[in-house]
Structures are given as C-alpha cells and as structure tokens.
Motif scaffolding. Structure first.
Motif, mmCIF file in Angstrom:
data_model
loop_
_atom_site.group_PDB
_atom_site.id
_atom_site.type_symbol
_atom_site.label_atom_id
_atom_site.label_comp_id
_atom_site.label_asym_id
_atom_site.label_seq_id
_atom_site.Cartn_x
_atom_site.Cartn_y
_atom_site.Cartn_z
ATOM 1 N N UNK A 115 0.828 -1.195 0.000
ATOM 2 C CA UNK A 115 0.000 0.000 0.000
ATOM 3 C C UNK A 115 0.869 1.254 0.000
ATOM 4 N N UNK A 116 0.424 2.262 -0.747
ATOM 5 C CA UNK A 116 1.094 3.546 -0.756
ATOM 6 C C UNK A 116 2.289 3.637 -1.683
ATOM 7 N N UNK A 117 2.594 2.557 -2.424
ATOM 8 C CA UNK A 117 3.712 2.618 -3.368
ATOM 9 C C UNK A 117 3.361 3.491 -4.574
ATOM 10 N N UNK A 122 5.537 -1.472 1.863
ATOM 11 C CA UNK A 122 4.701 -0.285 1.839
ATOM 12 C C UNK A 122 5.482 0.968 1.446
ATOM 13 N N UNK A 123 4.796 1.839 0.724
ATOM 14 C CA UNK A 123 5.208 3.230 0.530
ATOM 15 C C UNK A 123 6.585 3.398 -0.095
ATOM 16 N N UNK A 124 6.922 2.550 -1.059
ATOM 17 C CA UNK A 124 8.126 2.744 -1.860
ATOM 18 C C UNK A 124 7.821 3.651 -3.049
ATOM 19 N N UNK A 158 13.278 -8.936 -3.145
ATOM 20 C CA UNK A 158 12.495 -8.540 -1.977
ATOM 21 C C UNK A 158 12.943 -7.155 -1.511
ATOM 22 N N UNK A 159 12.011 -6.215 -1.503
ATOM 23 C CA UNK A 159 12.301 -4.835 -1.114
ATOM 24 C C UNK A 159 11.374 -4.458 0.028
ATOM 25 N N UNK A 160 11.931 -3.926 1.101
ATOM 26 C CA UNK A 160 11.149 -3.542 2.260
ATOM 27 C C UNK A 160 10.348 -2.274 2.022
ATOM 28 N N UNK A 214 16.390 -3.717 2.496
ATOM 29 C CA UNK A 214 15.588 -3.497 3.693
ATOM 30 C C UNK A 214 14.810 -2.185 3.576
ATOM 31 N N UNK A 215 14.904 -1.286 4.515
ATOM 32 C CA UNK A 215 14.029 -0.115 4.549
ATOM 33 C C UNK A 215 14.810 1.194 4.479
ATOM 34 N N UNK A 216 14.114 2.247 4.011
ATOM 35 C CA UNK A 216 14.586 3.626 4.104
ATOM 36 C C UNK A 216 15.909 3.876 3.378
ATOM 37 N N UNK A 217 16.038 3.289 2.198
ATOM 38 C CA UNK A 217 17.234 3.526 1.386
ATOM 39 C C UNK A 217 16.933 4.484 0.248
ATOM 40 N N UNK A 218 17.981 5.101 -0.267
ATOM 41 C CA UNK A 218 17.891 5.931 -1.469
ATOM 42 C C UNK A 218 18.865 5.368 -2.493
#
Length: 222
Positions: free
Chosen positions: A111-113, A129-131, A144-146, A164-168
C-alpha cells in the motif's frame, strides 16, 4: 465505476509532476493537502490546498477521497514513513499508484507505493509499503524490497537481491545479482553495486565503494 477524488499530499515539484501523471492516466485530482503547521496558502498550482487533519470533514467522509503521499526522500524517507503511519492512523484511503505505462508481473506491491511510467517489475518480486519506484527502473525478478525506499530513474536491480528499509538509490545505478542492501543507506547516482551494502552508509562509484557512515539521519540532504 467512477473513481474517488484524489487528494495529493504534498506541495513540491514532485507533487506537481505526480498530478500531471495522474491526470494523464485518467484520475481526477481534486486538491492538494498539507499539514496545518506547513500550510502557507489555500491554493497551489491553481488547486485548493486542504489541511490534512480536516480532510474527512471537508470531503464529506473518508469514503469520498483517496490520498496519494508525494512526500519524498527527505531524511532518508523517514518523513514519508511518519506521514504514511499518520494517514493509516486516520484510516484514510491511501492510494497505491501503479502507472498504466509500467510493465508489472507481480501482485505483491504494498500500500502507498508509487510505480512510475516505464518501469518493469518482474515475477516473484515483493515490494513493501510506501516505496517510490521512479521512471524506467527495472526490477528483474526474485527480489524482496522492504518499505519506504526511494529508487531513482533508470535503475536496474538484478535477481535475488534483498533490500531493507529507508534507502535511497540514485538514478542510473545498477545492483547486481545476489546482493543485499541494508537500511538507511544511500547509493549514489551511476553506481555499480557488486557487493552488499551495509546499513547507515553511503556508497558511490564503479564499482561502488563505501564512502562514509551516516551518523545522523536528520542531517542527511540528498
């Protein structure tokens, strides 16, 4: 069936671009929105700007709108993460946007991607979520992307990659097969990633090498 009216959360250049893309694909953008503490004007780009906190009242019920989160990658996507959590807490209908001009072969998109035009997302891929997956990016297969990652334009990610999460990930980068990427890291534009990326780190170059550690997320400016 008539689509719900779309509210765009954010008043940035990215928000304006997403408005143009949405309208080109048949969505009706009704207004922009921002939180009261950031509300400087009641209009933006000729559209009304509504306080995020008041959307249910202004729209006559939560069932009458959906909201697209266009908060970007500031502070390694942590603002986007907090905003997403707040929208869920308010039980808003958070829009997942997958462009009609993208080639998608997975049904596991959180959701939110936001998946922009020209992207290719192959089979056996999981997006949390939210990528944000920017224009013309290729996710090959078995990836697999968080959550809360921002993957720039023209990126190619090989098979059996985990992130994982919160990467740029900067534009025009390549991440080779069987590589893992931690959390809260930056991969600079045009990088060629041939080995795993540690969390809280900055990598750039061809091949990508570790440049520095990230000690304070709040001080990160991309």
């Amino acid at each position: 069936m008539e689509l719900k009216k779309v509210i765009i959360l954010g008043t940035t250049q990215f928000s304006v671009m997403m408005c143009s893309i949405l309208e080109s694909e048949g969505y009706s953008v009704y207004a922009y929105s921002t939180y009261k503490e950031y509300l400087n004007s009641n209009f933006f780009m000729g559209c009304p700007v509504f306080p995020t906190e008041d959307l249910v009242e202004l729209m006559g019920g939560v069932e009458n709108f959906m909201i697209l989160n266009t908060i970007g990658y500031s502070k390694l996507n942590t603002i986007r993460e907090r905003t997403f959590a707040d929208l869920k807490m308010r039980e808003y209908d958070i829009m997942t946007f997958i462009s009609q001009k993208a080639n998608i072969y997975t049904d596991k998109i959180g959701q939110g991607c936001i998946v922009m035009p020209g992207c290719f997302i192959g089979n056996n891929i999981v997006l949390g979520e939210s990528n944000v997956i920017y224009t013309n990016t290729v996710l090959t297969h078995d990836i697999s992307i968080g959550a809360y990652n921002f993957i720039g334009a023209n990126v190619v990610i090989g098979r059996n990659v985990t992130m994982d999460t919160n990467n740029f990930v900067g534009m025009n980068s390549v991440i080779k097969n069987r590589v893992s990427v931690g959390s809260y890291s930056i991969i600079g534009c045009g990088s060629n990633v041939i080995a795993s990326i540690k969390s809280y780190s900055v990598y750039t170059g061809n091949p990508a090498v570790h440049k520095k550690n990230i000690l304070d997320i709040n001080s990160v400016n991309i």
